[in-house]
Design an enzyme around this catalytic site. Structure first.
Site, short mmCIF file in Angstrom:
data_model
loop_
_atom_site.label_atom_id
_atom_site.label_comp_id
_atom_site.label_asym_id
_atom_site.label_seq_id
_atom_site.Cartn_x
_atom_site.Cartn_y
_atom_site.Cartn_z
N ASN A 104 1.14 -0.82 0.08
CA ASN A 104 -0.32 0.07 -0.26
C ASN A 104 0.79 1.19 0.37
OD1 ASN A 104 -1.58 1.57 0.46
ND2 ASN A 104 -2.68 1.16 2.69
N TRP A 105 1.03 1.68 -1.58
CA TRP A 105 1.63 2.61 -1.17
C TRP A 105 1.65 3.99 -0.72
CZ3 TRP A 105 3.53 2.36 -6.95
CH2 TRP A 105 4.35 1.38 -7.30
N LYS A 106 0.38 4.04 -0.21
CA LYS A 106 -0.57 5.30 0.17
C LYS A 106 -0.29 6.16 -0.37
CE LYS A 106 -0.69 4.12 4.63
NZ LYS A 106 -0.24 3.25 5.84
N HIS A 163 -9.48 1.33 4.19
CA HIS A 163 -8.36 1.47 5.28
C HIS A 163 -9.09 2.27 6.09
CE1 HIS A 163 -4.65 2.69 6.36
NE2 HIS A 163 -4.27 1.45 5.92
N GLU A 171 -6.83 5.12 7.11
CA GLU A 171 -6.99 6.29 6.94
C GLU A 171 -7.69 7.03 6.28
OE1 GLU A 171 -2.84 5.78 5.49
OE2 GLU A 171 -2.38 4.92 7.43
N GLU A 188 -6.32 -4.65 10.33
CA GLU A 188 -4.88 -3.88 11.32
C GLU A 188 -5.19 -2.52 11.66
OE1 GLU A 188 -2.61 -2.28 6.75
OE2 GLU A 188 -3.94 -1.59 6.92
N GLY A 248 2.26 2.09 10.59
CA GLY A 248 3.50 3.46 10.19
C GLY A 248 3.81 3.99 12.08
N SER A 266 2.91 -1.68 10.56
CA SER A 266 4.56 -1.92 11.08
C SER A 266 4.84 -3.04 10.40
CB SER A 266 4.69 -1.32 11.92
OG SER A 266 4.55 -0.45 12.40
N GLY A 273 2.45 -0.91 4.12
CA GLY A 273 3.10 -0.24 3.68
C GLY A 273 4.06 0.81 3.70
N GLY A 274 4.47 1.45 5.06
CA GLY A 274 6.31 1.77 4.46
C GLY A 274 6.71 0.95 3.60
P1 PGA Z 1 2.66 0.22 7.18
O1 PGA Z 1 1.25 -0.09 6.86
O2 PGA Z 1 3.04 -0.93 6.66
O3 PGA Z 1 3.72 1.50 7.30
O4 PGA Z 1 1.94 0.77 9.25
C1 PGA Z 1 0.06 -0.38 6.69
C2 PGA Z 1 -1.35 -0.07 6.30
O5 PGA Z 1 -1.92 1.37 6.62
O6 PGA Z 1 -1.13 -0.74 5.47
#
Ligand code: PGA
Length: 252
Positions: free
Chosen positions: A9-11, A97, A99, A169, A175, A215, A236-237
């Site tokens: 998930n590149w966001k 998600h 967010e 999640e 994050g 994470s 994500g990251g």
């Molecule tokens: P993260 O994000 O791996 O950076 O914690 C995961 C996500 O939000 O899908």
């Protein structure tokens, strides 16, 4: 046997050019690695999808949108419909998600419409759920996640439900560098699988891929993925660097 899935998930990161380079690098590494048993997905910004789809080998890499509109088409300035996403060559769409729920007010009602449109257009939803820290601290995470599922995807037909994947999640792990412990992740995913069994039957529950996200990295992925109910990760990251992402893909 249910699919193992590692989805990036590149966001809101990378330009189109950077995204294409990243996708090519992931493609190259995946081609060399022995990762045939893992479905690899790159969740890119809308603007990147067509270019990324052209840059990768579709037999190795799937491409996902990170969202789609809750309406099929029409006067909704700035929105991107599920049909539009499908027409790019994307196969998946990340929906719900935390967010999106938190910053863009996505309610269960909105997510109902998005999931239905994604499915109607032949996209595979990766449906996200998960609780905030205050809910975990009050030990109410099971009831919270159950409500999220009931309000959004448990009203689907068995046929439609069987097409989607779920990503648990916990918001406190996204994050933050604080991963849920392997036991916490396994416990929740087993709980979710039990809910699916109650609602749709054991066979459907056994076939549903349930991912962990928050994470997740190349270091903690092997232990997380060794658990019986963890069928992969939403990353994500660590999906923004090809080598780090490959380390997760090959963690099985
Ligand atoms: P993260 O994000 O791996 O950076 O914690 C995961 C996500 O939000 O899908």
């Amino acid at each position: 046997m249910r699919k193992k899935i590692v989805a990036g998930n590149w966001k809101c990161n990378t330009t189109v050019q950077e995204g294409v380079e990243l996708a090519k690098a992931v493609n190259e590494l995946v081609a060399k690695a022995d990762a045939k048993n893992v479905v690899v997905v790159l969740g890119t910004p809308f603007t990147h999808i067509t270019s990324v789809v052209s840059a990768v080998d579709a037999s190795l890499i799937n491409v996902a949108a990170q969202n789609c509109a809750a309406e099929a088409k029409g006067a909704f300035t700035g929105e991107v419909s599920a049909a539009m996403v499908k027409s790019t060559g994307a196969t998946h769409v990340i929906l719900g998600h935390s967010e999106r729920r938190e910053y863009y007010g996505e309610t269960s009602e909105i997510l109902n419409k998005k999931v239905a449109l994604a499915l109607a257009n032949g996209l595979t939803p990766i449906y996200c759920c998960g609780e905030a820290l205050s809910i975990r601290e009050a030990n109410e995470q099971n009831a919270y996640v159950k409500t999220q599922l009931e309000e959004t995807i448990f009203n689907l037909s068995v046929e439609d439900f069987s097409k989607l994947s779920i990503a648990y999640e916990p918001i406190w792990a996204i994050g933050t560098g604080v991963t849920a412990s392997t036991a916490q992740a396994q416990e929740m995913l087993a709980y979710i699988r039990g809910l699916i069994a109650d609602k749709f039957g054991k066979a459907v529950a056994e076939e549903t891929s349930i991912l962990y996200g928050g994470s997740c990295n190349a270091k903690n992925a092997p232990e997380l993925f060794s658990q019986p109910d963890i069928d992969g990760g939403l990353i994500g990251g660590a999906s923004l660097k090809a080598e780090d992402f490959l380390g997760i893909i090959t963690a099985y």
